[in-house]
Design a protein around this motif. Structure first.
Motif, PDB file in Angstrom:
ATOM      1  N   ALA A   1     -30.577   6.807  12.258  1.00  0.00           N
ATOM      2  CA  ALA A   1     -30.087   7.887  13.112  1.00  0.00           C
ATOM      3  C   ALA A   1     -31.208   8.767  13.616  1.00  0.00           C
ATOM      4  CB  ALA A   1     -29.088   8.746  12.334  1.00  0.00           C
ATOM      5  N   SER A   2     -32.428   8.535  13.179  1.00  0.00           N
ATOM      6  CA  SER A   2     -33.538   9.393  13.567  1.00  0.00           C
ATOM      7  C   SER A   2     -34.078   9.003  14.925  1.00  0.00           C
ATOM      8  CB  SER A   2     -34.668   9.298  12.536  1.00  0.00           C
ATOM      9  OG  SER A   2     -34.207   9.707  11.271  1.00  0.00           O
TER      10      SER A   2
ATOM     11  N   LEU B   1     -31.947  10.657   0.438  1.00  0.00           N
ATOM     12  CA  LEU B   1     -32.251  11.363   1.682  1.00  0.00           C
ATOM     13  C   LEU B   1     -33.670  11.927   1.640  1.00  0.00           C
ATOM     14  CD1 LEU B   1     -29.121  13.449   2.708  1.00  0.00           C
ATOM     15  CD2 LEU B   1     -30.207  11.636   4.012  1.00  0.00           C
ATOM     16  N   GLN B   2     -34.399  11.702   2.724  1.00  0.00           N
ATOM     17  CA  GLN B   2     -35.744  12.236   2.845  1.00  0.00           C
ATOM     18  C   GLN B   2     -35.797  13.233   3.993  1.00  0.00           C
ATOM     19  OE1 GLN B   2     -38.228   8.775   3.333  1.00  0.00           O
ATOM     20  NE2 GLN B   2     -38.112   8.216   1.171  1.00  0.00           N
ATOM     21  N   VAL B   3     -36.838  14.056   3.989  1.00  0.00           N
ATOM     22  CA  VAL B   3     -36.994  15.074   5.019  1.00  0.00           C
ATOM     23  C   VAL B   3     -36.994  14.459   6.410  1.00  0.00           C
ATOM     24  CG1 VAL B   3     -38.628  16.761   5.958  1.00  0.00           C
ATOM     25  CG2 VAL B   3     -38.150  16.726   3.507  1.00  0.00           C
ATOM     26  N   ARG B   4     -37.568  13.280   6.561  1.00  0.00           N
ATOM     27  CA  ARG B   4     -37.628  12.633   7.879  1.00  0.00           C
ATOM     28  C   ARG B   4     -36.248  12.376   8.473  1.00  0.00           C
ATOM     29  NH1 ARG B   4     -37.518   6.689   7.521  1.00  0.00           N
ATOM     30  NH2 ARG B   4     -37.080   6.097   5.365  1.00  0.00           N
ATOM     31  N   HIS B   5     -35.223  12.297   7.634  1.00  0.00           N
ATOM     32  CA  HIS B   5     -33.870  12.040   8.123  1.00  0.00           C
ATOM     33  C   HIS B   5     -33.224  13.278   8.728  1.00  0.00           C
ATOM     34  CE1 HIS B   5     -34.052   8.766   4.871  1.00  0.00           C
ATOM     35  NE2 HIS B   5     -34.118   8.162   6.034  1.00  0.00           N
ATOM     36  N   VAL B   6     -33.716  14.461   8.397  1.00  0.00           N
ATOM     37  CA  VAL B   6     -33.054  15.691   8.841  1.00  0.00           C
ATOM     38  C   VAL B   6     -33.970  16.625   9.626  1.00  0.00           C
ATOM     39  CG1 VAL B   6     -31.400  15.633   6.947  1.00  0.00           C
ATOM     40  CG2 VAL B   6     -33.540  16.858   6.641  1.00  0.00           C
ATOM     41  N   MET B   7     -35.277  16.364   9.653  1.00  0.00           N
ATOM     42  CA  MET B   7     -36.201  17.289  10.305  1.00  0.00           C
ATOM     43  C   MET B   7     -36.102  17.196  11.825  1.00  0.00           C
ATOM     44  SD  MET B   7     -39.908  15.400   9.877  1.00  0.00           S
ATOM     45  CE  MET B   7     -40.409  14.056  10.982  1.00  0.00           C
ATOM     46  N   LYS B   8     -36.557  18.248  12.483  1.00  0.00           N
ATOM     47  CA  LYS B   8     -36.670  18.260  13.937  1.00  0.00           C
ATOM     48  C   LYS B   8     -38.098  17.907  14.313  1.00  0.00           C
ATOM     49  CE  LYS B   8     -33.147  21.804  14.710  1.00  0.00           C
ATOM     50  NZ  LYS B   8     -32.900  23.194  15.196  1.00  0.00           N
ATOM     51  N   ARG B   9     -38.247  17.016  15.283  1.00  0.00           N
ATOM     52  CA  ARG B   9     -39.588  16.594  15.693  1.00  0.00           C
ATOM     53  C   ARG B   9     -40.129  17.428  16.851  1.00  0.00           C
ATOM     54  NH1 ARG B   9     -37.087  12.513  13.267  1.00  0.00           N
ATOM     55  NH2 ARG B   9     -38.316  11.045  12.025  1.00  0.00           N
ATOM     56  N   SER B  10     -39.248  18.196  17.493  1.00  0.00           N
ATOM     57  CA  SER B  10     -39.697  19.145  18.511  1.00  0.00           C
ATOM     58  C   SER B  10     -40.036  20.435  17.781  1.00  0.00           C
ATOM     59  CB  SER B  10     -38.591  19.385  19.539  1.00  0.00           C
ATOM     60  OG  SER B  10     -38.980  20.359  20.473  1.00  0.00           O
TER      61      SER B  10
ATOM     62  N   THR C   1     -23.759   7.487   5.389  1.00  0.00           N
ATOM     63  CA  THR C   1     -23.967   6.149   5.944  1.00  0.00           C
ATOM     64  C   THR C   1     -22.650   5.648   6.514  1.00  0.00           C
ATOM     65  OG1 THR C   1     -25.776   5.572   4.456  1.00  0.00           O
ATOM     66  CG2 THR C   1     -24.544   3.751   5.413  1.00  0.00           C
ATOM     67  N   VAL C   2     -22.691   5.247   7.786  1.00  0.00           N
ATOM     68  CA  VAL C   2     -21.490   4.806   8.493  1.00  0.00           C
ATOM     69  C   VAL C   2     -21.501   3.286   8.625  1.00  0.00           C
ATOM     70  CG1 VAL C   2     -20.172   4.947  10.634  1.00  0.00           C
ATOM     71  CG2 VAL C   2     -21.397   6.970   9.780  1.00  0.00           C
ATOM     72  N   THR C   3     -20.423   2.656   8.221  1.00  0.00           N
ATOM     73  CA  THR C   3     -20.267   1.212   8.384  1.00  0.00           C
ATOM     74  C   THR C   3     -19.182   0.966   9.421  1.00  0.00           C
ATOM     75  OG1 THR C   3     -20.888   0.834   6.077  1.00  0.00           O
ATOM     76  CG2 THR C   3     -19.795  -0.974   7.225  1.00  0.00           C
TER      77      THR C   3
ATOM     78  N   ASP D   1     -25.038  14.604  11.055  1.00  0.00           N
ATOM     79  CA  ASP D   1     -24.850  14.333   9.630  1.00  0.00           C
ATOM     80  C   ASP D   1     -25.012  12.862   9.265  1.00  0.00           C
ATOM     81  OD1 ASP D   1     -24.363  16.965   9.163  1.00  0.00           O
ATOM     82  OD2 ASP D   1     -22.193  16.791   9.248  1.00  0.00           O
ATOM     83  N   VAL D   2     -25.146  11.992  10.252  1.00  0.00           N
ATOM     84  CA  VAL D   2     -25.217  10.560   9.970  1.00  0.00           C
ATOM     85  C   VAL D   2     -26.618  10.169   9.530  1.00  0.00           C
ATOM     86  CG1 VAL D   2     -25.049   8.254  10.972  1.00  0.00           C
ATOM     87  CG2 VAL D   2     -23.292   9.964  11.474  1.00  0.00           C
ATOM     88  N   PHE D   3     -26.691   9.535   8.371  1.00  0.00           N
ATOM     89  CA  PHE D   3     -27.956   9.092   7.796  1.00  0.00           C
ATOM     90  C   PHE D   3     -28.341   7.731   8.356  1.00  0.00           C
ATOM     91  CE2 PHE D   3     -29.772   7.535   3.446  1.00  0.00           C
ATOM     92  CZ  PHE D   3     -31.041   7.477   3.994  1.00  0.00           C
ATOM     93  N   GLU D   4     -27.357   6.814   8.434  1.00  0.00           N
ATOM     94  CA  GLU D   4     -27.631   5.459   8.875  1.00  0.00           C
ATOM     95  C   GLU D   4     -26.357   4.830   9.392  1.00  0.00           C
ATOM     96  OE1 GLU D   4     -30.436   1.826   7.187  1.00  0.00           O
ATOM     97  OE2 GLU D   4     -29.160   2.921   5.776  1.00  0.00           O
ATOM     98  N   VAL D   5     -26.501   3.853  10.309  1.00  0.00           N
ATOM     99  CA  VAL D   5     -25.350   3.122  10.845  1.00  0.00           C
ATOM    100  C   VAL D   5     -25.511   1.647  10.507  1.00  0.00           C
ATOM    101  CG1 VAL D   5     -24.002   2.523  12.897  1.00  0.00           C
ATOM    102  CG2 VAL D   5     -25.116   4.771  12.741  1.00  0.00           C
ATOM    103  N   GLU D   6     -24.533   1.097   9.807  1.00  0.00           N
ATOM    104  CA  GLU D   6     -24.505  -0.334   9.485  1.00  0.00           C
ATOM    105  C   GLU D   6     -23.542  -1.018  10.429  1.00  0.00           C
ATOM    106  OE1 GLU D   6     -23.682  -0.773   5.367  1.00  0.00           O
ATOM    107  OE2 GLU D   6     -25.619   0.026   4.728  1.00  0.00           O
ATOM    108  N   ASP D   7     -24.069  -1.944  11.223  1.00  0.00           N
ATOM    109  CA  ASP D   7     -23.305  -2.581  12.293  1.00  0.00           C
ATOM    110  C   ASP D   7     -22.778  -3.936  11.850  1.00  0.00           C
ATOM    111  OD1 ASP D   7     -24.335  -4.075  15.468  1.00  0.00           O
ATOM    112  OD2 ASP D   7     -22.350  -3.690  14.645  1.00  0.00           O
TER     113      ASP D   7
END
Length: 244
Positions: free
Chosen positions: A6-7, A34-43, A209-211, A233-239
């Motif tokens: 989701a990042s 969960l790591q900081v990279r999943h929730v941080m802002k890059r701007s 995590t969304v499946t 709020d989504v950490f990851e999407v499993e397709d």
């Protein structure tokens, strides 16, 4: 199965270190993963050490942010400058206690020709409290709580600025509501945005995590995954979707 982070892409210096490697975890990720990279802002706002006081104050006011990282010429974080660092100086400049006489006029001229309140280097707080992208959200939250700061700047292994995370974002990540995520996906994304019959898509959410399972129009598969991944709020999407 395709897994979609989701990042957003990082446009700043590439992150290396533990975050660069794929985690050796199996099963559904938990809050502890969960790591900081999943929730941080890059701007993220950064100013050079020689940036004048007035430029910093205007930038913080314009962007409505409480602090900025102070950087050296290599984009390494060397300090932090916050609104609290600027308020007293701003008050002094707004209503200066000016002595009378010729010497005062000369002194005032020199101040106007100089730094007019100082620079980031003279006003900043050091050392800067930072975390890495691969720092766990739990650890970052504890760091923020102990220091009572509103936001933490994120640096790579060379101390270069790559993002920022706030206390609110850390708290939100730790108390994410899977039920609310599920409802948003089914009602807003699937039904309202993409006009897909909710009966066609099975949505499962666990710890962010969304499946996704089901059979839908091939043209809608990438759009659905992109819309779901964009939910904060989504950490990851499993397709597991089947296109037709």
């Amino acid at each position: 199965m395709a897994s979609h982070s989701a990042s957003a892409p990082v446009e700043q210096p590439a992150v290396t270190g533990p975050a660069a490697a794929s985690p050796a975890t199996t099963g559904t990720p938990t809050i502890a993963d969960l790591q900081v990279r999943h929730v941080m802002k890059r701007s993220v706002a950064g100013v050079l050490a020689d940036t004048p006081f007035l430029d910093i104050a205007r930038m913080l006011a314009r962007r409505q942010i409480g602090a900025a990282a102070v950087l050296d010429d290599s984009q390494r974080v060397i300090g932090v400058i916050a609104e609290s660092d600027l308020l007293a100086r701003a008050a002094d400049l707004a209503i200066p206690d000016v002595p009378h006489g010729r010497f005062a006029r000369l002194l005032g001229h020199r101040q106007q020709a100089g730094d007019a309140g100082g620079t980031a280097a003279t006003l900043m707080t050091t050392p800067a409290l930072t975390v890495h992208p691969w720092t766990s959200v739990v650890e970052a939250a504890r760091t923020a709580a102990r220091s009572r700061i509103r936001q933490i700047f994120v640096t790579d292994h060379r101390d270069r600025l790559v993002g920022v995370v706030s206390r609110a974002e850390l708290l939100h990540a730790l108390v994410r509501d899977d039920t609310a995520i599920h409802s948003e996906i089914v009602s807003h994304v699937v039904r309202d945005e993409l006009h897909i019959d909710p009966e066609q898509v099975n949505v499962r959410v666990r710890n962010g995590t969304v499946t996704l399972r089901g059979t839908i129009d091939a043209r809608l598969v990438p759009r659905l995954i992109e819309e779901v991944a964009a939910i904060p709020d989504v950490f990851e999407v499993e397709d597991h979707l089947v296109a037709h």
